[in-house]
Scaffold this active site. Sequence first.
Site, PDB file in Angstrom:
ATOM      1  CE  LYS A  40      -2.366   2.356   3.873  1.00  0.00           C
ATOM      2  NZ  LYS A  40      -1.237   3.097   4.313  1.00  0.00           N
ATOM      3  CG  ASN A  41       2.287   2.710   3.455  1.00  0.00           C
ATOM      4  OD1 ASN A  41       1.132   3.035   3.140  1.00  0.00           O
ATOM      5  ND2 ASN A  41       2.648   2.498   4.709  1.00  0.00           N
ATOM      6  NE  ARG A 114      -0.532  12.006   6.774  1.00  0.00           N
ATOM      7  CZ  ARG A 114      -0.447  13.196   7.369  1.00  0.00           C
ATOM      8  NH1 ARG A 114      -1.540  13.775   7.831  1.00  0.00           N
ATOM      9  NH2 ARG A 114       0.704  13.802   7.506  1.00  0.00           N
ATOM     10  CB  CYS A 138      -4.213   6.216  10.825  1.00  0.00           C
ATOM     11  SG  CYS A 138      -4.790   4.889   9.794  1.00  0.00           S
ATOM     12  CG  ASP A 340       3.045   1.230   9.749  1.00  0.00           C
ATOM     13  OD1 ASP A 340       2.048   1.940   9.879  1.00  0.00           O
ATOM     14  OD2 ASP A 340       4.143   1.666   9.354  1.00  0.00           O
ATOM     15  CB  VAL A 362       7.620   6.050  14.294  1.00  0.00           C
ATOM     16  CG1 VAL A 362       7.310   6.746  12.966  1.00  0.00           C
ATOM     17  CG2 VAL A 362       8.872   5.191  14.158  1.00  0.00           C
TER      18      VAL A 362
HETATM   19  N1  EPU Z   1       6.641  14.381  10.687  1.00  0.00           N
HETATM   20  C1  EPU Z   1       6.713  15.697  11.031  1.00  0.00           C
HETATM   21  N2  EPU Z   1       6.578  16.632  10.026  1.00  0.00           N
HETATM   22  C2  EPU Z   1       6.369  16.293   8.729  1.00  0.00           C
HETATM   23  C3  EPU Z   1       6.304  14.927   8.389  1.00  0.00           C
HETATM   24  C4  EPU Z   1       6.438  13.973   9.388  1.00  0.00           C
HETATM   25  O1  EPU Z   1       6.903  16.042  12.206  1.00  0.00           O
HETATM   26  O2  EPU Z   1       6.244  17.190   7.886  1.00  0.00           O
HETATM   27  C5  EPU Z   1       6.756  13.339  11.741  1.00  0.00           C
HETATM   28  C6  EPU Z   1       5.435  12.587  11.948  1.00  0.00           C
HETATM   29  O3  EPU Z   1       4.543  13.305  12.758  1.00  0.00           O
HETATM   30  C7  EPU Z   1       5.896  11.287  12.553  1.00  0.00           C
HETATM   31  C8  EPU Z   1       7.258  11.076  11.890  1.00  0.00           C
HETATM   32  O4  EPU Z   1       7.658  12.340  11.354  1.00  0.00           O
HETATM   33  O5  EPU Z   1       6.089  11.433  13.940  1.00  0.00           O
HETATM   34  C9  EPU Z   1       7.262  10.043  10.803  1.00  0.00           C
HETATM   35  O6  EPU Z   1       6.275  10.349   9.839  1.00  0.00           O
HETATM   36  P1  EPU Z   1       6.450   9.977   8.312  1.00  0.00           P
HETATM   37  O7  EPU Z   1       6.433  11.227   7.505  1.00  0.00           O
HETATM   38  O8  EPU Z   1       7.617   9.072   8.170  1.00  0.00           O
HETATM   39  O9  EPU Z   1       5.129   9.159   8.021  1.00  0.00           O
HETATM   40  P2  EPU Z   1       4.164   9.258   6.779  1.00  0.00           P
HETATM   41  O10 EPU Z   1       4.935   9.412   5.527  1.00  0.00           O
HETATM   42  O11 EPU Z   1       3.054  10.204   7.052  1.00  0.00           O
HETATM   43  C10 EPU Z   1       4.226   6.716   6.188  1.00  0.00           C
HETATM   44  C11 EPU Z   1       3.212   5.627   6.087  1.00  0.00           C
HETATM   45  C12 EPU Z   1       2.764   5.228   7.487  1.00  0.00           C
HETATM   46  C13 EPU Z   1       3.980   4.749   8.261  1.00  0.00           C
HETATM   47  C14 EPU Z   1       5.055   5.860   8.290  1.00  0.00           C
HETATM   48  C15 EPU Z   1       6.327   5.412   8.957  1.00  0.00           C
HETATM   49  C16 EPU Z   1       2.132   6.087   4.008  1.00  0.00           C
HETATM   50  C17 EPU Z   1       0.911   6.532   3.302  1.00  0.00           C
HETATM   51  N3  EPU Z   1       2.076   6.104   5.331  1.00  0.00           N
HETATM   52  O12 EPU Z   1       3.556   7.803   6.807  1.00  0.00           O
HETATM   53  O13 EPU Z   1       1.880   4.147   7.320  1.00  0.00           O
HETATM   54  O14 EPU Z   1       3.589   4.440   9.571  1.00  0.00           O
HETATM   55  O15 EPU Z   1       5.355   6.266   6.938  1.00  0.00           O
HETATM   56  O16 EPU Z   1       6.866   4.313   8.320  1.00  0.00           O
HETATM   57  O17 EPU Z   1       3.122   5.696   3.401  1.00  0.00           O
HETATM   58  C18 EPU Z   1      -0.078   2.900   7.657  1.00  0.00           C
HETATM   59  O18 EPU Z   1       0.192   2.318   6.591  1.00  0.00           O
HETATM   60  O19 EPU Z   1      -1.002   2.543   8.424  1.00  0.00           O
HETATM   61  C19 EPU Z   1       0.708   4.081   8.045  1.00  0.00           C
HETATM   62  C20 EPU Z   1       0.336   4.917   9.000  1.00  0.00           C
END
Ligand code: EPU
Length: 467
Positions: A40-41, A114, A138, A340, A362
């Site tokens: 998915k990601n 997202r 989420c 996750d 995280v």
């Molecule tokens: N963060 C910030 N500022 C930003 C971006 C992120 O402070 O501008 C922080 C977040 O709040 C968090 C940390 O950085 O504490 C990590 O966030 P990240 O950006 O890595 O997560 P994401 O890209 O929003 C993706 C996956 C998530 C997965 C995370 C970590 C997708 C669509 N989502 O989220 O997957 O948990 O990376 O591996 O790719 C899921 O599949 O259920 C899911 C939540």
Amino acid sequence: MPLDHRALSARRLEVTLTDDVLIVHGGTPLQGQIRVRGAKNLVSKAMVAALLGETPSRLFDVPRIRDVEVVRGLLELHGVKVSDGAEDGELVMDPTNVESASTDEINVHAGSSRIPILLCGPLLHRLGHAFIPDLGGCHIGPRPIDFHIKALREFGAVVDKTPEGMHLSAPNGLHGAKLELPYPSVGATEQVLLTAVRAEGVTELRNAAIEPEIIDLICILQKMGAIITVHTDRMIEIQGVPRLYGYEHKPIPDRIEAASWAAAALATRGEIEVIGARQADMMTFLNVYRNIGGELKITDDRVARPGVSGAEGGIKFWHPGTELKAVALETDVHPGFMTDWQQPLVVALTQARGISIVHETVYEQRLGYTEALNSMGATIQVYRDCLGGTPCRFGRRNFMHSAVIAGPSKLHAADLVIPDLRAGFAHLIAALAAEGTSRVYGVNLIKRGYEDFEQKLAALGAHVERP
Ligand code: EPU
């Protein structure tokens, strides 16, 4: 930060008033074989990347999940022709006639995922402007987008945040930048990649995320004509190119889904073979699984199975039949233990003898679901302190981000409301492991990330039914 009880109650009310409920008769070990498709990601980001090409792209093994539908809708709104290919799971995306969409049309997708934030760079390159709706995903912490916005501004984008969403333009085009992320964010790294590939000049990104899904996205972009180098120490260098073309790609398998079923095998004392699961992407998980006492067998692709030629490999996971052992673990960015993987595995840890410790580093609010497990008989206490070996960003900031799990606990049935995707799957596993009949409300949320989960449950012998 305390649990958002108001949001949880609102969700409870919302879902208990619908027929979005699964009745789970627990206590039966899950047994059998299921298959996972593209992650998915990665898949959702690969679909966004198709926007950057001048010719059509073909993506294979795409799961039928809601996030894919959301991105498909957004691409179509912007003039990309999306059709199903000849093969099951094949998606063809033709971005020849990319066009602007109205704010109202885009806003239909507000709050659903997202991914829209990742359309910024590609739309700025293709149209010179972009509108991004309010984001969803989420509720596992505040999930800010400050890293994204800062990076986009450094590329030369003008970002205007309004109550309805985010308007972006690039009056002087986008140019390469020297960037460093405060934290190796997956989304912000993807944002930089998808913007830098066609920005003028060279971009250097320090402290980048290097998750397997990101490396796979880099592979896709390279297929399209991009020049990207992954250096040591989380440094990624991107040489901008003037044009990119379509790609053909088979995505990496979904390692989160694979681990979720592995946890289900352990929690229900069953045996599940996850076809498509790949060892290289799951090594950290497999080590922890073994430390708990879980058994596993890895079969590589092309290893002959009786009667099957060129068979697809997978990993079989099963309960040892003896007592499980408690472990201490910390979630982290790759190559650490994925956040996750945490929730489904905690359900299995409620069955392990002794005290397990989980330090979530995280997301600051990803342990709220433990309340539901406690209501089923688990003994889990959450703490503000960093209980792992290393202090993290959330220590001393009042976030309940460490959990102590005392086991083994006999789980009993309960009425549960699913709060988010991964915790949702954890609820489901708990209901399957528990004695008696549980009602799990809001299960449709699981369709965001788990393809055909009800069919898979049936194939594994679970006793579940819709009312
Ligand atoms: N963060 C910030 N500022 C930003 C971006 C992120 O402070 O501008 C922080 C977040 O709040 C968090 C940390 O950085 O504490 C990590 O966030 P990240 O950006 O890595 O997560 P994401 O890209 O929003 C993706 C996956 C998530 C997965 C995370 C970590 C997708 C669509 N989502 O989220 O997957 O948990 O990376 O591996 O790719 C899921 O599949 O259920 C899911 C939540």
